[in-house]
Motif scaffolding. Structure first.
Motif, short mmCIF file in Angstrom:
data_model
loop_
_atom_site.label_atom_id
_atom_site.label_comp_id
_atom_site.label_asym_id
_atom_site.label_seq_id
_atom_site.Cartn_x
_atom_site.Cartn_y
_atom_site.Cartn_z
N SER A 173 0.83 -1.21 0.00
CA SER A 173 0.00 0.00 0.00
C SER A 173 0.87 1.25 0.00
CB SER A 173 -0.91 -0.01 1.23
OG SER A 173 -1.67 1.16 1.30
N ARG A 174 1.93 1.26 0.79
CA ARG A 174 2.85 2.41 0.80
C ARG A 174 3.53 2.57 -0.55
NH1 ARG A 174 4.01 0.37 5.86
NH2 ARG A 174 5.89 -0.65 5.13
N ARG A 175 3.90 1.47 -1.18
CA ARG A 175 4.53 1.54 -2.50
C ARG A 175 3.59 2.17 -3.51
NH1 ARG A 175 3.85 -1.50 -6.68
NH2 ARG A 175 2.84 -3.14 -5.50
N VAL A 176 2.33 1.73 -3.50
CA VAL A 176 1.34 2.28 -4.42
C VAL A 176 1.13 3.77 -4.13
CG1 VAL A 176 -1.11 2.22 -5.04
CG2 VAL A 176 0.18 0.09 -4.85
N THR A 177 1.07 4.11 -2.85
CA THR A 177 0.89 5.52 -2.47
C THR A 177 2.06 6.36 -2.95
OG1 THR A 177 -0.39 4.87 -0.52
CG2 THR A 177 0.56 7.09 -0.52
N TYR A 178 3.28 5.88 -2.75
CA TYR A 178 4.45 6.63 -3.20
C TYR A 178 4.49 6.76 -4.72
CZ TYR A 178 6.28 6.40 1.55
OH TYR A 178 6.45 6.53 2.90
N GLU A 179 4.08 5.70 -5.43
CA GLU A 179 4.04 5.78 -6.90
C GLU A 179 3.03 6.85 -7.34
OE1 GLU A 179 3.14 1.83 -8.21
OE2 GLU A 179 5.19 1.11 -7.89
N LYS A 180 1.86 6.87 -6.69
CA LYS A 180 0.86 7.87 -7.05
C LYS A 180 1.35 9.28 -6.71
CE LYS A 180 -3.17 4.91 -6.85
NZ LYS A 180 -4.46 4.62 -6.20
N LEU A 181 2.00 9.43 -5.57
CA LEU A 181 2.57 10.73 -5.21
C LEU A 181 3.61 11.17 -6.23
CD1 LEU A 181 2.97 10.54 -1.32
CD2 LEU A 181 1.52 12.10 -2.62
#
Length: 109
Positions: free
Chosen positions: A33-41
């Motif tokens: 989830s953090r990886r996806v969040t960082y990619e979106k950011l």
């Protein structure tokens, strides 16, 4: 009794292992989830940078266009003024011509 203790210890160890598996799975889900969040950011940051560049380009273009547009507006106002002056002059000439025509007609009567 020793067998009971070993069996209960094995069950306890099994419960602990199950709980550890759940904790590990939750940690992996959180990491994903953090990886996806960082990619979106990161995508948002790139889009924001591109937008900033586009806005800067638009500001530069607007700065180059402002002077000619202001000059065009001044000329347009001048032409409107000239049109009003021409209309006023034509009206005045028409009124004078009408008055002179009445005087000419009055002379011949």
């Amino acid at each position: 009794m020793l067998e009971m203790t070993e069996a209960s210890q094995e069950r306890a160890i099994g419960r602990i292992e199950g709980k550890l598996d759940l904790i590990i799975a939750e940690q992996q889900d959180a990491a994903n989830s953090r990886r996806v969040t960082y990619e979106k950011l990161d995508q948002i940051n790139r889009k924001s940078d591109a937008t900033d560049r586009n806005v800067d380009e638009l500001h530069k273009r607007m700065a180059t266009i402002e002077v000619p547009v202001a000059e065009f507006s001044r000329w347009r106002e001048r032409f409107i003024g000239m049109g009003l002056l021409v209309a006023l002059t034509a009206g005045l000439i028409g009124a004078i011509a009408g008055a002179l025509w009445q005087k000419i007609v009055a002379l011949f009567n």
